[in-house]
Design a protein around this motif. Structure first.
Motif, PDB file in Angstrom:
ATOM      1  N   GLY A 264      40.422  18.864  -3.693  1.00  8.94           N
ATOM      2  CA  GLY A 264      39.261  20.013  -3.936  1.00  8.94           C
ATOM      3  C   GLY A 264      38.831  20.858  -3.028  1.00  8.94           C
ATOM      4  O   GLY A 264      38.803  22.146  -2.808  1.00  8.94           O
ATOM      5  N   GLU A 265      38.420  20.172  -1.790  1.00  9.39           N
ATOM      6  CA  GLU A 265      37.980  21.079  -0.713  1.00  9.39           C
ATOM      7  C   GLU A 265      39.321  21.776  -0.137  1.00  9.39           C
ATOM      8  O   GLU A 265      39.008  22.908   0.583  1.00  9.39           O
ATOM      9  N   MET A 266      40.325  21.181  -0.077  1.00 11.67           N
ATOM     10  CA  MET A 266      41.748  21.915   0.627  1.00 11.67           C
ATOM     11  C   MET A 266      42.071  23.179  -0.270  1.00 11.67           C
ATOM     12  O   MET A 266      42.634  23.823   0.507  1.00 11.67           O
ATOM     13  N   ILE A 267      41.806  23.392  -1.753  1.00 14.36           N
ATOM     14  CA  ILE A 267      42.364  24.349  -2.367  1.00 14.36           C
ATOM     15  C   ILE A 267      40.920  25.281  -2.871  1.00 14.36           C
ATOM     16  O   ILE A 267      41.116  25.973  -3.583  1.00 14.36           O
ATOM     17  N   SER A 268      39.760  25.128  -2.072  1.00 12.79           N
ATOM     18  CA  SER A 268      38.712  25.989  -2.327  1.00 12.79           C
ATOM     19  C   SER A 268      38.688  27.162  -2.097  1.00 12.79           C
ATOM     20  O   SER A 268      38.196  28.118  -2.918  1.00 12.79           O
ATOM     21  N   SER A 269      39.273  27.566  -1.186  1.00 13.15           N
ATOM     22  CA  SER A 269      39.365  29.173  -0.622  1.00 13.15           C
ATOM     23  C   SER A 269      40.328  30.000  -1.223  1.00 13.15           C
ATOM     24  O   SER A 269      41.621  29.397  -1.695  1.00 13.15           O
ATOM     25  N   GLU A 270      39.900  31.210  -1.780  1.00 12.78           N
ATOM     26  CA  GLU A 270      41.101  32.078  -2.285  1.00 12.78           C
ATOM     27  C   GLU A 270      42.067  32.622  -1.453  1.00 12.78           C
ATOM     28  O   GLU A 270      43.312  32.515  -1.801  1.00 12.78           O
ATOM     29  N   ARG A 271      41.653  32.346  -0.126  1.00  9.83           N
ATOM     30  CA  ARG A 271      42.621  32.977   0.759  1.00  9.83           C
ATOM     31  C   ARG A 271      42.646  31.671   1.984  1.00  9.83           C
ATOM     32  O   ARG A 271      41.858  31.345   2.496  1.00  9.83           O
ATOM     33  N   ASP A 272      43.954  31.498   2.599  1.00  9.49           N
ATOM     34  CA  ASP A 272      44.276  30.654   3.734  1.00  9.49           C
ATOM     35  C   ASP A 272      44.702  31.764   4.724  1.00  9.49           C
ATOM     36  O   ASP A 272      44.048  32.784   4.699  1.00  9.49           O
ATOM     37  N   HIS A 273      45.854  31.335   5.492  1.00 10.50           N
ATOM     38  CA  HIS A 273      46.211  32.117   6.698  1.00 10.50           C
ATOM     39  C   HIS A 273      47.348  31.864   7.041  1.00 10.50           C
ATOM     40  O   HIS A 273      48.013  30.849   6.852  1.00 10.50           O
TER      41      HIS A 273
END
Ligand code: CUK
Ligand code: CUA
Length: 631
Positions: A264-273
């Motif tokens: 859940g935490e790993m995929i929480s952001s709409e963008r990574d980098h």
């Protein structure tokens, strides 16, 4: 990620063969997530592809008996821990190269020569990314490098003999995943990513709960010495990586910019980098001593976290996976995984980014939508890209320049074709497609599930490596190839690039330590058959010429540590002998003109037969001898 999206990932394993249900399934996935395909093929395009279909027959993958394949394929053996050589287009398995695994046939992990390379530490491995050394952006036929995610190692295979010759345990990181090579001017460095985040130092002394101390490192290995050159500490984790065609930049994806410790935490952001590394700046920093060391080793670790002049962080959606350099050297393409897009990063703009003249997102010059679950992209050298869509079980063929035009508001269709593959593709790879020699003939799609494509083999099924003809306007599936666990990645190298030895040369470094040991014992390996006793240690030197060993028996005492050294005097191509001591778990390959050795305890009294286990002669069955063990 919504519950529905997660449900799609789970559902995606339930793809049915019947087209009807598959289409329904795709209909469903298309509605969820970031939506349907942005630029469907126009009616005119379909008509023209139909015409093309009628005109061209697919290239044949059939290689007739006695004929040779055009390409060497180097296939990762996944968690089998090995690398395989395939012939392309026949998709025949030509050879297995044991690397991180133990191999019963060749004695890899059993012989002294292989143990010296392998070490005794782990018997297993998890290979993902085999990549060949290059000169000026073209395969040079010298080495293939491969990562071991399971035990944080990188190995090198010598392509003249197709044997592993070096294994490096990468310090300060956990789980080496993405691996590529410097392409230009030559492969000075092998680059690879530490995927899992760990505390610096990871000695159990500081708080293990304090996630803010966790780091991932980018790793740069000297390709010739196979020693660490330096490492770069980053923000976020690291997944896949690739190099440019200018010798200036490396780029890596990060799917866990959040530094989350659960899904859940790993995929929480709409963008990574995507992190881009400036090689010259990194080398200068190492030279200037601007680094730290960790965990009690002396490997230079540079600080490339946000704000550093060594790196730049380019935000891209969402949990990106593969990153692939286009063979024209213009773009890094990051594959969005949880976004239906890929992000096209202009390499030409990177100098301006590093000189702070533009913002990171200014380097992203298009973000075409392709379908659900883009994982990896390959290229045909004609401006087209081929992206695997894991969730859609498809490959999308699209045109890179058209995608950029569409991004700039022009009315063009960049999507050329979508082809169903079977099922759930991970990597795909084109013939020579990661080099300047991308020739646009073949595409191999490494599917994670084969389901109903082969005779059922029980609950465990093979993967399915599908061969696709991409030489024309339309992709055509021509072959299904079952493979055992689990090719993540492969490369296809034209056979003209590779020159292998027919027999070993006596001065080969593979068995140089054994030759040195014999010399100390006063033994001439190519003529002598001798037993040397050294306390409880016994060294047995023998030759082999089909169909006899130079020694038909030798005597030892119960409990002796016995080292058998066999030198194969046959000069004839393909006459490999074996040495197997029955009931001792000892066997090995001795190629023509090679020396191999194995050490074991003579822990069983009486007569112990040894025999040749590589069929070498009409009298191969008679090629045996006795170890006489006195109680
Ligand atoms: S990874 Cu397996 S499908 Cu290790 Cu290159 Cu993408
Ligand atoms: Cu030598 Cu079989």
């Amino acid at each position: 990620m919504s519950k529905e999206e997660l449900a799609v990932i789970n559902d995606s394993n339930d793809v049915k063969l019947e087209d009807e249900s598959r289409r329904k399934f795709f209909g469903k996935t298309a509605l969820i997530g970031a939506g349907a395909i942005a630029a469907p093929m126009s009616a005119a395009m379909f008509a023209s592809t139909a015409q093309a279909k009628r005109k061209e027959a697919a290239m044949s993958p059939v290689v007739h008996p006695g004929e040779l394949d055009e390409y060497y394929g180097f296939w990762s053996g996944g968690h089998s821990g090995e690398v395989r050589i395939m012939g392309v287009p026949s998709m025949r398995e030509l050879m297995r190269i044991p690397v991180f695994n133990i191999d019963s046939a060749t004695g890899w992990g059993i012989t002294n020569e292989s143990k010296a390379i392998k070490g005794d530490d782990y018997l297993a491995g998890d290979c993902h990314h085999p990549h060949m050394s290059m000169t000026d952006g073209r395969y040079n036929g010298k080495y293939v490098f491969i990562n071991d995610k399971a035990n944080t190692r990188v190995a090198r295979i010598r392509c003249d003999v197709m044997k592993t010759d070096k294994i490096l345990h990468v310090p300060n990181v956990q789980a080496i995943h993405g691996l590529r090579v410097q392409k230009v001017p030559y492969t000075k460095y092998v680059i690879c990513n530490g995927e899992f985040e760990i505390p610096m130092n990871n000695d159990g002394k500081a708080s293990l709960e304090d996630v803010s101390t966790y780091r991932s490192l980018f790793n740069v290995i000297d390709a010739e010495t196979m020693e660490m050159a330096f490492q770069v500490m980053v923000d976020g984790n690291l997944d896949n990586t690739d190099a440019d065609f200018d010798g200036k930049y490396f780029a890596s994806t990060s799917y866990n910019s959040e530094m989350g410790m659960n899904l859940g935490e790993m995929i929480s952001s709409e963008r990574d980098h995507v992190v881009v590394f400036d090689l010259a700046r990194c080398e200068a920093a190492v030279k200037a001593g601007k680094f730290k060391t960790y965990n009690g080793n002396d490997v230079p670790v540079l600080d490339g976290r946000k704000g550093s002049h060594l790196t730049r962080y380019i935000p891209v959606p969402k949990s990106p996976h593969g990153i692939n350099t286009s063979p024209d050297g213009k773009y890094f393409i990051a594959n969005g995984k949880l976004s239906p897009t890929v992000s096209i990063i202009s390499i030409k703009k990177l100098p301006d980014l590093f000189n702070d003249k533009i913002k990171p997102r200014d380097t992203v010059i298009a973000e075409p939508e392709l379908g659900l679950g883009p994982l990896h992209t390959a290229f045909d050298g004609r401006g087209n890209a081929y992206t695997t869509l894991f969730l859609d079980s498809q490959v999308a063929k699209w045109n890179v320049e058209d995608a950029i035009k569409a991004h700039n508001g022009e009315k063009v269709n960049y999507l050329r074709q979508k082809l169903d593959v079977h099922y759930q593709p991970g990597h795909n790879h084109t013939s020579q497609g990661e080099s300047r020699d991308a020739d646009g003939k073949w595409l191999v799609v490494l599917c994670k599930f084969s389901k109903d494509r082969f005779l059922p083999t029980g609950p465990l099924k093979p993967e399915n490596d599908q061969l696709i003809d991409i030489s024309g306007d339309v992709m055509k599936l021509v072959h299904d190839g079952p493979t055992f666990a689990e090719p993540h990645d492969c490369i296809m190298v034209h056979r003209s690039k590779i020159k292998t030895k027919k027999v070993w040369t006596r001065d080969d470094p593979m068995f140089a330590p054994t030759v040195a040991m014999a010399k100390k014992d006063g033994v001439n390996l190519t003529s002598d058959n001798k037993v040397i006793r050294d306390g409880k240690k016994v060294r047995v030197y023998m030759t082999s010429v089909a169909p006899v060993y130079g020694m038909e028996s030798f005597k030892v005492k119960l409990g002796d540590e016995v080292t058998v050294v066999v030198t194969n005097l046959d000069m004839v191509e393909d006459v490999t002998h074996g040495f197997c001591m029955t009931n001792h778990g000892v066997q090995m390959e001795i190629g023509p003109q090679a020396t191999a050795s194995v050490t074991f305890i003579a822990d069983k009294p009486g007569v112990q037969w040894y025999y040749c286990n590589w069929f070498c002669h009409a009298l191969h069955m008679e090629m045996r001898g006795r170890m006489l063990v006195e109680a």
